[in-house]
Design an enzyme around this catalytic site. Structure first.
Site, PDB file in Angstrom:
ATOM      1  N   ASP A 134      -4.477 -10.788   0.402  1.00 17.35           N
ATOM      2  CA  ASP A 134      -3.649  -9.921  -0.444  1.00 17.35           C
ATOM      3  C   ASP A 134      -4.298  -9.895  -1.819  1.00 17.35           C
ATOM      4  O   ASP A 134      -5.412 -10.419  -2.019  1.00 17.35           O
ATOM      5  CB  ASP A 134      -2.187 -10.440  -0.518  1.00 17.35           C
ATOM      6  CG  ASP A 134      -1.168  -9.321  -0.794  1.00 17.35           C
ATOM      7  OD1 ASP A 134      -1.231  -8.715  -1.871  1.00 17.35           O
ATOM      8  OD2 ASP A 134      -0.309  -9.076   0.065  1.00 17.35           O
TER       9      ASP A 134
ATOM     10  N   GLY B 104      -8.364  -9.755  -2.186  1.00 13.14           N
ATOM     11  CA  GLY B 104      -9.183  -8.559  -2.038  1.00 13.14           C
ATOM     12  C   GLY B 104      -8.317  -7.315  -2.015  1.00 13.14           C
ATOM     13  O   GLY B 104      -7.099  -7.380  -2.156  1.00 13.14           O
ATOM     14  N   ASP B 105      -9.018  -6.200  -1.821  1.00 13.36           N
ATOM     15  CA  ASP B 105      -8.370  -4.882  -1.815  1.00 13.36           C
ATOM     16  C   ASP B 105      -8.570  -4.290  -0.425  1.00 13.36           C
ATOM     17  O   ASP B 105      -9.712  -4.021  -0.032  1.00 13.36           O
ATOM     18  CB  ASP B 105      -9.056  -4.019  -2.887  1.00 13.36           C
ATOM     19  CG  ASP B 105      -8.520  -2.598  -2.935  1.00 13.36           C
ATOM     20  OD1 ASP B 105      -7.747  -2.221  -2.027  1.00 13.36           O
ATOM     21  OD2 ASP B 105      -8.901  -1.868  -3.866  1.00 13.36           O
ATOM     22  N   PHE B 106      -7.464  -4.094   0.311  1.00 11.23           N
ATOM     23  CA  PHE B 106      -7.638  -3.649   1.697  1.00 11.23           C
ATOM     24  C   PHE B 106      -8.136  -2.212   1.807  1.00 11.23           C
ATOM     25  O   PHE B 106      -8.492  -1.759   2.886  1.00 11.23           O
ATOM     26  CB  PHE B 106      -6.419  -3.924   2.584  1.00 11.23           C
ATOM     27  CG  PHE B 106      -5.064  -3.425   2.119  1.00 11.23           C
ATOM     28  CD1 PHE B 106      -4.877  -2.173   1.567  1.00 11.23           C
ATOM     29  CD2 PHE B 106      -3.947  -4.239   2.314  1.00 11.23           C
ATOM     30  CE1 PHE B 106      -3.607  -1.726   1.189  1.00 11.23           C
ATOM     31  CE2 PHE B 106      -2.665  -3.801   1.940  1.00 11.23           C
ATOM     32  CZ  PHE B 106      -2.502  -2.542   1.367  1.00 11.23           C
TER      33      PHE B 106
ATOM     34  N   HIS C 163       3.769   1.033   6.555  1.00  8.35           N
ATOM     35  CA  HIS C 163       4.945   1.841   6.176  1.00  8.35           C
ATOM     36  C   HIS C 163       4.978   2.169   4.684  1.00  8.35           C
ATOM     37  O   HIS C 163       5.741   3.019   4.260  1.00  8.35           O
ATOM     38  CB  HIS C 163       6.255   1.183   6.658  1.00  8.35           C
ATOM     39  CG  HIS C 163       6.831   0.140   5.748  1.00  8.35           C
ATOM     40  ND1 HIS C 163       8.175  -0.159   5.735  1.00  8.35           N
ATOM     41  CD2 HIS C 163       6.260  -0.672   4.821  1.00  8.35           C
ATOM     42  CE1 HIS C 163       8.410  -1.111   4.848  1.00  8.35           C
ATOM     43  NE2 HIS C 163       7.277  -1.444   4.282  1.00  8.35           N
TER      44      HIS C 163
END
Ligand SMILES: C[S@@+](CC[C@H](N)C(=O)[O-])C[C@H]1O[C@@H](n2cnc3c(N)ncnc32)[C@H](O)[C@@H]1O
Length: 339
Positions: A205, A229-231, A249
């Site tokens: 996350d 990190g950055d997904f 969602h």
């Protein structure tokens, strides 16, 4: 002779109650923020006694509690003392299944300001959140750390209602490596590691969220790690199971495809992707997925999805849905493999 117009007074009263729904939200938020339910843990009290303990105005608090008592939240006795009802018990901080943290989250301006602009959202076909706050939901949270903590706790509080059901509904094989992508503060991963004592897991996350993680318990020692990190950029490679719970969602199909691209690049041939979200059932019946869906539309441009919508977006993202496992909760596990 003209017939008398139909009597609509009951319907009109019912509809007006619906229209005043935001009043109900505001009252629930007020008593939750003040900790009223915790102050009633050892027995009924008058509004004046509660006011002393909470710092609220007694007569005003009485009116809020009297209104909530019409909805079976609190009960007033003939000595003007308010008591907990089974529903009000759930507002206590220490109740099993407590909704205290989720309700603090839902009372934030993150929710009610965009809800006040729902008409604009539906007209524009996109959330008004960015117009109000100057950035998208998660980017904005990075700039308001106190609100972000309220959100993290609220998301974890909702998650706790479902985690045990999700963790025990999937047979993770011994030795498996799991990565919970956008796993928040780790309440689901902690439950999965506790339920399956021979697997390891990584919580992925943003760093500010990981700073509040709750993974370290005696039952999970030595089997967890965190990675920031950055997904939208990448996801750690090499796990056997990737989890996306209450993540897809939050996003439109276009953004989901960006997240799925990162996961697709990280998986190996035998990895599975487990998307954990409600699946919207057909028909008019009430279902919490339909409520959350409307909220996701207003706040994030996100959406809950039907089975066909999951198959479509996951298929376009490079995954084949192998099965959908219902759990004894709102959540289903949509199991996928790389296509
Ligand atoms: C609705 S919360 C769900 C958290 C958790 N999976 C749960 O079910 O409680 C969405 C999560 O996505 C994370 N997130 C949002 N944007 C992200 C990004 N670009 N990279 C990594 N995580 C992100 C948020 O920090 C948040 O923890």
């Amino acid at each position: 002779m003209t017939s008398a117009p139909p009597d609509t007074s009951e319907l009109s009263a019912q509809l007006s109650e619906h229209m005043n729904g935001y009043l109900y939200t505001a009252c629930l938020y007020t008593v939750t923020k003040a900790g009223v339910a915790d102050h009633l843990g050892d027995g009924p009290r008058t509004a004046a006694e509660l006011a002393e303990r909470t710092g609220l105005n007694g007569p005003h608090l009485h009116r809020v509690l009297r209104y909530l008592a019409t909805r079976e939240v609190f009960r007033e006795d003939d000595r003007a003392r308010f008591a907990l009802t089974p529903m009000a018990e759930l507002l206590r901080t220490d109740a099993p299944g407590s909704l205290h943290d989720p309700f603090l989250m839902l009372g934030e301006d993150l929710y009610w300001k965009p809800l006040a602009r729902m008409y604009d959202t539906v007209r524009q076909g996109r959330t008004a959140f960015d117009d109000i706050f100057g950035a998208g939901f998660f980017a904005h949270l990075q700039t308001v750390p106190e609100t972000a903590s309220v959100f993290n706790a609220g998301a974890a509080g909702f998650s706790r209602l479902w985690n045990q059901h999700v963790a025990s509904s999937y047979a993770f094989p011994d030795g498996a490596k799991v990565i919970d992508v956008g796993g928040g503060t780790g309440s689901l991963l902690r439950e999965i590691l506790t339920t399956h004592p021979h697997i390891t897991g990584t919580l992925y996350d943003q760093q500010s969220v990981l700073d509040e993680h709750q993974l370290d318990t005696p039952a999970t020692t030595g089997r967890w790690s965190v990675q920031a990190g950055d997904f939208f950029e990448n996801v750690p490679a090499g796990a056997d199971h990737y989890i996306l719970k209450s993540v897809l969602h939050d996003w439109s199909d276009t953004d989901c495809l960006r997240i799925l691209k990162s996961v697709r690049e990280a998986v190996h041939d035998t990895s599975t992707l487990l998307v954990v979200d409600p699946v919207i059932p057909p028909g008019n019946q009430p279902h919490a997925s339909k409520t959350i869906d409307a909220m996701m539309m207003v706040i994030h441009d996100g959406k809950e999805r039907t089975q066909a919508e999951f198959e479509d977006v996951l298929g376009r993202g490079g995954f084949t849905v192998t099965r959908i496992l219902p759990t004894p909760s709102l959540m289903s596990i949509v199991e996928c493999v790389p296509a």
